[in-house]
Enzyme design. Structure first.
Site, PDB file in Angstrom:
ATOM      1  N   SER A 138      37.481  91.215  66.629  1.00  0.00           N
ATOM      2  CA  SER A 138      36.547  90.338  67.534  1.00  0.00           C
ATOM      3  C   SER A 138      35.268  90.727  66.487  1.00  0.00           C
ATOM      4  O   SER A 138      35.141  91.437  65.586  1.00  0.00           O
ATOM      5  CB  SER A 138      36.220  91.417  69.110  1.00  0.00           C
ATOM      6  OG  SER A 138      34.787  90.721  69.218  1.00  0.00           O
ATOM      7  N   TYR A 151      34.169  99.509  73.543  1.00  0.00           N
ATOM      8  CA  TYR A 151      34.560  97.746  72.617  1.00  0.00           C
ATOM      9  C   TYR A 151      34.231  98.600  71.218  1.00  0.00           C
ATOM     10  O   TYR A 151      34.732  97.322  69.814  1.00  0.00           O
ATOM     11  CB  TYR A 151      34.037  97.757  73.739  1.00  0.00           C
ATOM     12  CG  TYR A 151      35.008  96.100  73.370  1.00  0.00           C
ATOM     13  CD1 TYR A 151      36.342  95.483  73.628  1.00  0.00           C
ATOM     14  CD2 TYR A 151      34.928  94.626  72.635  1.00  0.00           C
ATOM     15  CE1 TYR A 151      36.718  94.210  73.278  1.00  0.00           C
ATOM     16  CE2 TYR A 151      34.635  93.407  72.590  1.00  0.00           C
ATOM     17  CZ  TYR A 151      35.849  93.323  72.676  1.00  0.00           C
ATOM     18  OH  TYR A 151      36.966  92.204  72.175  1.00  0.00           O
ATOM     19  N   LYS A 155      36.968  97.848  68.087  1.00  0.00           N
ATOM     20  CA  LYS A 155      36.587  97.186  67.266  1.00  0.00           C
ATOM     21  C   LYS A 155      36.390  97.091  65.466  1.00  0.00           C
ATOM     22  O   LYS A 155      36.744  96.425  64.813  1.00  0.00           O
ATOM     23  CB  LYS A 155      36.414  95.346  68.024  1.00  0.00           C
ATOM     24  CG  LYS A 155      36.849  95.095  69.076  1.00  0.00           C
ATOM     25  CD  LYS A 155      38.261  95.271  69.215  1.00  0.00           C
ATOM     26  CE  LYS A 155      39.037  94.218  70.310  1.00  0.00           C
ATOM     27  NZ  LYS A 155      40.722  93.444  70.274  1.00  0.00           N
TER      28      LYS A 155
HETATM   29  N1  LIG Z   1      37.890  86.705  75.304  1.00  0.00           N
HETATM   30  C1  LIG Z   1      37.271  86.719  74.753  1.00  0.00           C
HETATM   31  O1  LIG Z   1      35.883  86.406  74.972  1.00  0.00           O
HETATM   32  C2  LIG Z   1      37.773  87.701  73.396  1.00  0.00           C
HETATM   33  C3  LIG Z   1      36.857  88.136  72.435  1.00  0.00           C
HETATM   34  C4  LIG Z   1      37.148  88.558  70.811  1.00  0.00           C
HETATM   35  C5  LIG Z   1      37.420  89.206  70.859  1.00  0.00           C
HETATM   36  N2  LIG Z   1      38.860  88.570  72.392  1.00  0.00           N
HETATM   37  C6  LIG Z   1      40.379  89.939  72.025  1.00  0.00           C
HETATM   38  O2  LIG Z   1      41.021  89.293  71.586  1.00  0.00           O
HETATM   39  C7  LIG Z   1      42.465  89.327  72.663  1.00  0.00           C
HETATM   40  C8  LIG Z   1      42.942  89.185  73.463  1.00  0.00           C
HETATM   41  O3  LIG Z   1      42.207  89.066  74.366  1.00  0.00           O
HETATM   42  P1  LIG Z   1      42.075  87.708  75.717  1.00  0.00           P
HETATM   43  O4  LIG Z   1      40.684  87.374  75.679  1.00  0.00           O
HETATM   44  O5  LIG Z   1      42.884  86.948  75.457  1.00  0.00           O
HETATM   45  O6  LIG Z   1      42.034  88.962  77.051  1.00  0.00           O
HETATM   46  P2  LIG Z   1      43.226  88.792  78.715  1.00  0.00           P
HETATM   47  O7  LIG Z   1      42.139  89.850  79.171  1.00  0.00           O
HETATM   48  O8  LIG Z   1      43.170  87.253  78.863  1.00  0.00           O
HETATM   49  O9  LIG Z   1      44.252  88.722  77.826  1.00  0.00           O
HETATM   50  C9  LIG Z   1      45.098  90.255  77.281  1.00  0.00           C
HETATM   51  C10 LIG Z   1      46.039  90.575  77.789  1.00  0.00           C
HETATM   52  O10 LIG Z   1      46.758  91.910  77.384  1.00  0.00           O
HETATM   53  C11 LIG Z   1      47.548  92.841  78.120  1.00  0.00           C
HETATM   54  N3  LIG Z   1      47.791  94.280  77.555  1.00  0.00           N
HETATM   55  C12 LIG Z   1      45.993  94.454  78.199  1.00  0.00           C
HETATM   56  N4  LIG Z   1      47.538  95.989  77.316  1.00  0.00           N
HETATM   57  C13 LIG Z   1      48.162  95.877  77.092  1.00  0.00           C
HETATM   58  C14 LIG Z   1      49.094  97.120  76.685  1.00  0.00           C
HETATM   59  N5  LIG Z   1      48.721  98.008  76.825  1.00  0.00           N
HETATM   60  N6  LIG Z   1      49.591  96.425  76.101  1.00  0.00           N
HETATM   61  C15 LIG Z   1      50.242  95.339  75.793  1.00  0.00           C
HETATM   62  N7  LIG Z   1      49.652  94.287  76.971  1.00  0.00           N
HETATM   63  C16 LIG Z   1      48.727  94.809  76.595  1.00  0.00           C
HETATM   64  C17 LIG Z   1      47.262  92.265  79.187  1.00  0.00           C
HETATM   65  O11 LIG Z   1      48.365  92.537  80.396  1.00  0.00           O
HETATM   66  C18 LIG Z   1      46.797  90.728  78.660  1.00  0.00           C
HETATM   67  O12 LIG Z   1      47.936  89.579  78.965  1.00  0.00           O
HETATM   68  C19 LIG Z   1      42.096  91.666  72.745  1.00  0.00           C
HETATM   69  O13 LIG Z   1      42.307  91.885  71.318  1.00  0.00           O
HETATM   70  C20 LIG Z   1      40.368  91.211  73.064  1.00  0.00           C
HETATM   71  O14 LIG Z   1      39.350  92.257  73.002  1.00  0.00           O
HETATM   72  C21 LIG Z   1      38.960  88.346  72.771  1.00  0.00           C
END
Ligand SMILES: NC(=O)c1ccc[n+]([C@@H]2O[C@H](COP(=O)([O-])OP(=O)(O)OC[C@H]3O[C@@H](n4cnc5c(N)ncnc54)[C@H](O)[C@@H]3O)[C@@H](O)[C@H]2O)c1
Length: 270
Positions: A138, A151, A155
């Site tokens: 992230s 977080y 990260k």
């Molecule tokens: N959305 C944002 O703004 C953003 C920004 C930077 C980084 N990220 C990172 O991107 C990645 C995906 O995030 P997103 O926004 O798609 O989130 P999201 O919550 O939409 O999706 C996350 C997915 O991970 C799955 N998950 C959670 N814990 C799990 C586990 N223990 N085992 C297997 N699956 C698991 C959930 O069921 C879900 O399907 C994450 O690592 C998040 O930190 C997101």
């Protein structure tokens, strides 16, 4: 690395960024895309939408024995894994009030899962002389995360582990990229906005909110160029420069950003 004919694994692929990656890899001609998630129904829906190249699997990435069995099963089925994307991640929305159990859970999903995956898959990649790890970190891993201490810390650790892997195995055929987006329109960010979390509000105020599909575009380009840092929001590179050039000044600017965040009560410090 081009995706045509590749065997790719994506964790956290039932929705959000992981779903967009799985769909895009299939569209780019991957031979197989393993759609892994805790949410098996969600993963099955994604795999069904992708078609026969996709395989849904229920996986808890925080459990080392589940990951090692999962990797062994995928290797037995397809013979090799070209690309393993450790993408599943969670936020907490908490600061010092986060209990130890929440720190442990966040560490397990956001960091230890990347370590378990590397321990399981890197030996086969080194033996083959090729393999690619894409670890979703992230912008919080290069900067910080307003009002979410677990977080921010996990990260940063995820970026550090990706760097370590690249340093240690980069000359032996292992490619590593750290994906570091800022705001992306997924349930993670929407959930934060729905409860009025200051961090989510700062994210929205700090730059464009990308769609998960736009992040997937940046990933495909970043993999093709084999860039270590994949920055769907290019301005994050500039923010990181500010941070390393003068941390005191950067922290003062972050304090100001936090205290003037839209809708936030500056007197509240969780
Ligand atoms: N959305 C944002 O703004 C953003 C920004 C930077 C980084 N990220 C990172 O991107 C990645 C995906 O995030 P997103 O926004 O798609 O989130 P999201 O919550 O939409 O999706 C996350 C997915 O991970 C799955 N998950 C959670 N814990 C799990 C586990 N223990 N085992 C297997 N699956 C698991 C959930 O069921 C879900 O399907 C994450 O690592 C998040 O930190 C997101």
């Amino acid at each position: 690395m081009e995706l045509t004919g590749r065997v790719a694994v994506v964790t956290g692929a039932a929705r959000g960024i992981g779903r967009a990656l799985a769909e895009r890899f299939a569209a780019e001609g991957a031979a197989a895309v393993v759609v892994a998630d805790l949410d098996f129904d969600g993963a099955s829906g994604v795999a069904e939408a992708i078609g026969p190249t996709a395989l849904p699997v229920r996986l808890d990435v925080s459990d080392e024995s589940e990951i090692s069995t999962f990797v062994a099963d995928v290797l037995a089925r397809y013979g090799h894994i070209d690309l393993f994307c450790s993408n599943a991640g969670i936020t907490t929305g908490h600061g010092l009030d986060a209990p130890a159990s929440e720190w442990e859970r966040t560490l397990a999903v956001n960091v230890l899962a990347h370590i378990h995956a590397a321990r399981a898959v890197v030996p086969a990649m080194l033996e083959r002389g090729f393999g690619y790890l894409l670890n979703t970190c992230s912008a919080a891993g290069l900067l910080t995360s307003v009002d979410d201490a677990p977080y921010a810390v996990t990260k940063h650790a995820a970026v550090a582990f990706a760097e370590w892997l690249s340093m240690t195995y980069g000359d032996r055929g292992l490619r590593v990229s750290a994906l570091c987006p800022q705001g992306v329109d997924t349930d993670m960010l929407r959930g934060g906005l729905a409860v009025g979390h200051r961090g989510a509000q700062v994210t929205v105020a700090s730059g464009r909110i990308l769609s998960a599909a736009e992040v997937a575009d940046a990933v495909v380009a970043g993999l093709a160029a084999e860039e270590f840092l994949i920055l769907p929001h290019p301005e994050v590179a500039k923010y990181e420069q500010y941070r390393v050039q003068d941390r005191g000044r950067w922290l003062a600017a972050m304090r100001h950003l936090r205290s003037t965040a839209p809708g936030a009560d500056a007197s509240q410090s969780r």
